[in-house]
Design a protein around this motif. Structure first.
Motif, short mmCIF file in Angstrom:
data_model
loop_
_atom_site.label_atom_id
_atom_site.label_comp_id
_atom_site.label_asym_id
_atom_site.label_seq_id
_atom_site.Cartn_x
_atom_site.Cartn_y
_atom_site.Cartn_z
N ALA A 31 0.94 -1.24 0.00
CA ALA A 31 -0.12 0.14 0.01
C ALA A 31 0.94 1.18 0.00
O ALA A 31 0.58 2.14 -0.75
N ALA A 32 1.88 1.24 0.75
CA ALA A 32 2.79 2.41 0.90
C ALA A 32 3.33 2.59 -0.50
O ALA A 32 3.53 4.01 -0.97
N ARG A 33 3.91 1.47 -1.05
CA ARG A 33 4.56 1.58 -2.56
C ARG A 33 3.56 2.23 -3.55
O ARG A 33 3.88 2.94 -4.48
N LEU A 34 2.25 1.77 -3.30
CA LEU A 34 1.36 2.05 -4.25
C LEU A 34 0.71 3.70 -3.91
O LEU A 34 -0.04 4.21 -5.04
N GLY A 35 0.93 4.00 -2.83
CA GLY A 35 0.31 5.20 -2.44
C GLY A 35 -1.12 5.59 -2.07
O GLY A 35 -1.64 6.44 -2.26
N VAL A 36 -1.45 4.33 -1.25
CA VAL A 36 -2.82 4.21 -0.97
C VAL A 36 -2.79 3.70 0.69
O VAL A 36 -1.65 3.17 1.19
N THR A 37 -3.71 3.48 1.53
CA THR A 37 -3.76 3.02 2.71
C THR A 37 -3.88 1.46 2.71
O THR A 37 -4.30 0.96 1.61
N GLN A 38 -3.65 0.89 3.58
CA GLN A 38 -3.85 -0.70 3.78
C GLN A 38 -5.11 -1.01 3.75
O GLN A 38 -5.36 -1.90 2.75
N GLN A 39 -6.08 -0.33 4.08
CA GLN A 39 -7.45 -0.50 3.73
C GLN A 39 -7.95 -0.66 2.26
O GLN A 39 -8.61 -1.28 1.98
N THR A 40 -7.38 0.57 1.87
CA THR A 40 -7.69 0.44 0.25
C THR A 40 -6.98 -0.54 -0.69
O THR A 40 -7.55 -1.19 -1.28
N LEU A 41 -5.63 -0.82 -0.16
CA LEU A 41 -5.11 -2.20 -0.82
C LEU A 41 -5.87 -3.31 -0.54
O LEU A 41 -6.09 -4.28 -1.33
N SER A 42 -6.48 -3.67 0.75
CA SER A 42 -7.28 -4.59 1.11
C SER A 42 -8.54 -4.97 0.30
O SER A 42 -8.63 -5.79 -0.30
N ALA A 43 -9.16 -3.61 -0.06
CA ALA A 43 -10.22 -3.74 -0.75
C ALA A 43 -9.86 -3.85 -2.07
O ALA A 43 -10.53 -4.52 -2.94
N LEU A 44 -8.90 -3.38 -2.67
CA LEU A 44 -8.29 -3.57 -3.96
C LEU A 44 -8.03 -5.12 -4.26
O LEU A 44 -8.50 -5.52 -5.31
N GLU A 45 -7.50 -5.82 -3.37
CA GLU A 45 -7.09 -7.13 -3.56
C GLU A 45 -8.39 -7.93 -3.46
O GLU A 45 -8.77 -9.08 -4.36
N ARG A 46 -9.62 -7.56 -2.76
CA ARG A 46 -10.72 -8.35 -2.73
C ARG A 46 -11.63 -8.13 -3.73
O ARG A 46 -12.44 -8.86 -4.42
N ASN A 47 -11.38 -7.01 -4.30
CA ASN A 47 -12.30 -6.46 -5.75
C ASN A 47 -11.48 -6.01 -6.96
O ASN A 47 -11.77 -4.93 -7.49
N ALA A 48 -10.78 -6.71 -6.93
CA ALA A 48 -9.78 -6.53 -8.16
C ALA A 48 -10.28 -6.24 -9.47
O ALA A 48 -9.73 -5.52 -10.33
N GLY A 49 -11.27 -7.01 -9.81
CA GLY A 49 -12.15 -6.59 -10.95
C GLY A 49 -12.43 -5.22 -11.31
O GLY A 49 -13.21 -4.82 -12.30
N THR A 50 -12.91 -4.60 -10.24
CA THR A 50 -13.12 -3.20 -10.41
C THR A 50 -12.05 -2.06 -10.36
O THR A 50 -12.38 -0.80 -10.56
N VAL A 51 -11.02 -2.29 -10.27
CA VAL A 51 -9.76 -1.55 -10.23
C VAL A 51 -9.46 -1.03 -11.72
O VAL A 51 -9.57 -1.84 -12.61
#
Length: 94
Positions: A31-51
């Motif tokens: 998340a830090a490398r991507l520039g987002v919060t850990q919570q955002t990354l968690s949501a991104l991993e769970r819902n990768a099809g909407t990224v």
């Protein structure tokens, strides 16, 4: 080099998580490398099809994973020109 065909958006969750863990990264690290919060990354991993494609490409780049598109075998459609993209252009027009 291993290949992991993805045919549905639901498959991305497990693959992204596996690549992250194989890289030795926690969600917080990535998340830090991507520039987002850990919570955002968690949501991104769970819902990768909407990224967005841009965010997915940045994530894959951080994980040192490349996205390869190829035709799945004979479908009756003409193959792309060698070295080009579907439609024959040298650059993708997305």
């Amino acid at each position: 080099m291993d290949e992991f065909p993805v045919r549905t958006a639901d498959q991305l969750h497990g693959l992204l998580q596996s690549f992250r863990k194989a890289a030795g990264l926690t969600q917080a690290d990535l998340a830090a490398r991507l520039g987002v919060t850990q919570q955002t990354l968690s949501a991104l991993e769970r819902n990768a099809g909407t990224v967005s494609a841009a965010r997915l490409m940045k994530l894959l780049s951080i994980l040192d994973v490349e996205l390869v598109l190829r035709q799945r075998g004979p479908s009756g459609a003409a193959s792309p020109k060698a070295g080009g993209v579907p439609g024959g252009s040298d650059k993708a027009q997305w």
